[in-house]
Scaffold this active site. Sequence first.
Site, PDB file in Angstrom:
ATOM      1  N   TYR A 145      -2.640  -2.107 -10.659  1.00 18.52           N
ATOM      2  CA  TYR A 145      -2.668  -1.870  -9.217  1.00 18.52           C
ATOM      3  C   TYR A 145      -1.974  -3.004  -8.468  1.00 18.52           C
ATOM      4  CZ  TYR A 145      -4.466  -1.557  -4.464  1.00 18.52           C
ATOM      5  OH  TYR A 145      -4.564  -1.507  -3.106  1.00 18.52           O
TER       6      TYR A 145
ATOM      7  N   VAL B 116       0.856  -3.378   4.274  1.00 25.19           N
ATOM      8  CA  VAL B 116       0.677  -4.643   4.980  1.00 25.19           C
ATOM      9  C   VAL B 116       1.899  -5.547   4.882  1.00 25.19           C
ATOM     10  CG1 VAL B 116      -1.838  -4.624   4.827  1.00 25.19           C
ATOM     11  CG2 VAL B 116      -0.485  -5.698   3.001  1.00 25.19           C
TER      12      VAL B 116
ATOM     13  N   LYS C 103       0.738   3.488  -3.067  1.00 26.71           N
ATOM     14  CA  LYS C 103      -0.385   4.380  -3.377  1.00 26.71           C
ATOM     15  C   LYS C 103       0.046   5.848  -3.416  1.00 26.71           C
ATOM     16  CE  LYS C 103      -3.603   1.234  -1.045  1.00 26.71           C
ATOM     17  NZ  LYS C 103      -4.397   0.980   0.179  1.00 26.71           N
TER      18      LYS C 103
ATOM     19  N   SER D 227       0.799  -1.233   0.000  1.00 34.58           N
ATOM     20  CA  SER D 227       0.000   0.000   0.000  1.00 34.58           C
ATOM     21  C   SER D 227       0.826   1.275   0.000  1.00 34.58           C
ATOM     22  CB  SER D 227      -0.943   0.016   1.206  1.00 34.58           C
ATOM     23  OG  SER D 227      -2.022  -0.849   1.006  1.00 34.58           O
TER      24      SER D 227
ATOM     25  N   TYR E 204      -4.328   4.556   7.565  1.00 34.80           N
ATOM     26  CA  TYR E 204      -5.623   3.877   7.646  1.00 34.80           C
ATOM     27  C   TYR E 204      -6.486   4.503   8.744  1.00 34.80           C
ATOM     28  CZ  TYR E 204      -2.988   0.483   4.885  1.00 34.80           C
ATOM     29  OH  TYR E 204      -2.214  -0.123   3.940  1.00 34.80           O
TER      30      TYR E 204
END
Length: 330
Positions: free
Chosen positions: A201, A271, A79, A76, A253
């Site tokens: 992605y 993660v 991103k 992640s 998050y």
Amino acid sequence: MAKQANSGDLEINSSSLLSVLQDLHSKYKSLQEGAVANYIPELAKVNPDLFSICIVTVDGQVYEVGDYQQLFTIQSMSKVFAYGLALEDHGRDYVLTRVGVEPTGEAFNSIILDERSKRPYNPMVNAGAIATTSLIKGDGATERLNRVLKMFRCYTGHDVFVDMSVFTSERSTGHRNRAMAHLMLNFGMIDQNLEEALDLYFKQCAVIVNCHDLAVMAATLANKGINPITGERAVDHQYIKDILSVMYTCGMYNFAGEWAYTVGIPAKSGVCGGIFAVVPNQMGIGVFSPPLDARGNSVRGVEVCKELSQQLCLHMFACGGGSSKIESEE
């Protein structure tokens, strides 16, 4: 270890900083809380004892301890950089029509959209990241992937590659992400080429880096988009404020509020067990430790960043706003 200057800046001796990192590594290496991610089968195979901390300053000084050369997939944390590329491709006004900038308070993989605008809430949750990645320009899947890999090369200072076993694992188990993509397709937030966007992605999340790379990438953002090791520009400086603002409010998050309150600098977790944090105009921080808490953030990584913020006065609203100065002994 450090002294407080009259201006409110914190002057830090370089050997003392390395000592701080060594002490933190020793202190938290025995911390056994959390568990490695297992919803992606390949991630479940990682050694939970791996642990590294790295700092890179905007003038290219490097401080690192532990397993900082251990390779892992960026997950992640990608991103942030895909968001920067989408901003360069389309500009902030257009990107805002597809992806919002509001924190959700929900888990990163929640299948939710803004009820009024039908946009995903922000580019740091999975739905927003899929929409962001779908905006990356290119004539076909190969060209778009090559542009993403070139972008990562600018940030890290070396060629990067996709871990195909992780990519395959993510694609074969990514039903929840596929559901998000179909929902956004229904509302016109992504185009008809849904599978191509999802593959890109999954591949960006499977790009291979190490903890040193994380710190260099963070330092590049701290250095207004210029890689402090290579001197190469990775992203247009006008979009740094967009990237860092969203990282600050949404990057951790549904822990983002507490992170902003206690640590107080822009950051993004993944993660894989990585966290990178940006101290604007000063430094980038990378931490890697696979065991995660219930929110998907590295347990050791969060604790290390909390202590670094306190010891080095990095919080944006304390000690001169993260204006620590690291002074080389050379």
